[in-house]
Design an enzyme around this catalytic site. Sequence first.
Site, PDB file in Angstrom:
ATOM      1  CG  HIS A   1       3.546  -1.005  -3.358  1.00 53.17           C
ATOM      2  ND1 HIS A   1       2.365  -2.308  -3.652  1.00 53.17           N
ATOM      3  CD2 HIS A   1       4.699  -2.117  -4.022  1.00 53.17           C
ATOM      4  CE1 HIS A   1       2.915  -3.445  -3.989  1.00 53.17           C
ATOM      5  NE2 HIS A   1       4.263  -3.857  -4.670  1.00 53.17           N
TER       6      HIS A   1
ATOM      7  CG  ASP B   1       3.966  -5.758  -9.907  1.00 50.02           C
ATOM      8  OD1 ASP B   1       5.506  -5.062 -10.065  1.00 50.02           O
ATOM      9  OD2 ASP B   1       4.077  -5.841  -9.055  1.00 50.02           O
TER      10      ASP B   1
ATOM     11  CG  HIS C   1       5.164  -7.766  -5.564  1.00 52.69           C
ATOM     12  ND1 HIS C   1       5.467  -6.950  -6.168  1.00 52.69           N
ATOM     13  CD2 HIS C   1       5.486  -8.489  -4.062  1.00 52.69           C
ATOM     14  CE1 HIS C   1       6.969  -7.945  -5.777  1.00 52.69           C
ATOM     15  NE2 HIS C   1       6.556  -8.257  -4.940  1.00 52.69           N
TER      16      HIS C   1
ATOM     17  CG  ASP D   1       6.688  -7.546  -9.818  1.00 51.41           C
ATOM     18  OD1 ASP D   1       5.911  -8.223 -10.496  1.00 51.41           O
ATOM     19  OD2 ASP D   1       6.871  -7.130  -9.161  1.00 51.41           O
TER      20      ASP D   1
HETATM   21 ZN    ZN Z   1       6.188  -6.034  -8.526  1.00 52.20          ZN
END
Ligand code: ZN
Length: 336
Positions: free
Chosen positions: A147, A184, A186, A271
């Site tokens: 991120h 991931d 996200h 995740d």
């Molecule tokens: Zn994540």
Amino acid sequence: MWPQGWRSVESPAGSRYSSAVLPTGLVTDPGFLAHDTGPSHPESPQRLEAITRRLDASDVRDRLVRLPAPLVDRTWLETVHTARHVDRVTEASPEHGRVYLDPDTPMSPGSYRAALQAVGGTLVAVDAVMEGRVANAFCAIRPPGHHAEPDRAMGFCLFNNVAVAARYIQQRHGLARVLILDWDVHHGNGTQAAFYNDPTVLYVSLHQYPWYPGTGRADERGTGPGEGYTLNVPMAAGRGDEEYLKAFDAQIGPAVRAFAPEFILISAGFDAHRDDPLAMMELTEARYRAMTDAVKDWAAASATGRIVSCLEGGYKLTALADSVGTHVRALATLPT
Ligand SMILES: [Zn+2]
């Protein structure tokens, strides 16, 4: 709790390996535990302790060599990040307590060094793979990175570990084409931003959408010369092994083979596991095994097997340890 007795890659034993039985590198360091996010933060030091315990208790341990995580030189950070961003993180580092770079992203007194070590360890793993000391490597690092944008920290991430590694592979080792596969749950907005107009780095992400951080639509495909070199595979909540398999077979595999990467980096978040509390996907450990095996096939085809995998998310400790365990077994070519 830190396991003793891991073989060091510098030990004379390292030179005994022929290429057929090269070990898998494992980047670990107690410095990562000093990044203290606070008592209720999901991105906790206990994540690495759970991973290390699991690997240490398994026969995969005999196929691993430990790699060090030195502090990265600032020069490499600035191949992705602005000088302003590096300065801001450096100056924010607290002497005690915690400061927040965004509402999710704390820094404790140990965080700055941990963040420099997370990038540094990843670059050591790249070197070890490039020099033929290990077949591939897993970096059990934190803070995570995907991120972190060129000019800002975000979402638990200070510096973008895999993005810097991609530039390092190109500039230090002279390879042209790098694949970053981000599974991931996200979307890796920071990694996408770093290479959005760059045709030399193929960024592929599978992620829950809509979800944090809000980016990652299928029509975000890159811009200018980079158009077509960002491949987003957004998935609705509740999707699982079957949909991921389909995405690999129908979309991602063909794109990767056409790109023919010379090195593969994995943004390995765990995740999307069905037990994870931070998202709503339904993956099982078996899918992480299968995805790793697919990446190994791609790497064998165009990258002489070169893979470095970096931990991103994964917040349910048992699911994280199980998933990393099966991922590393696959990297080390051991049956699950
Ligand atoms: Zn994540």
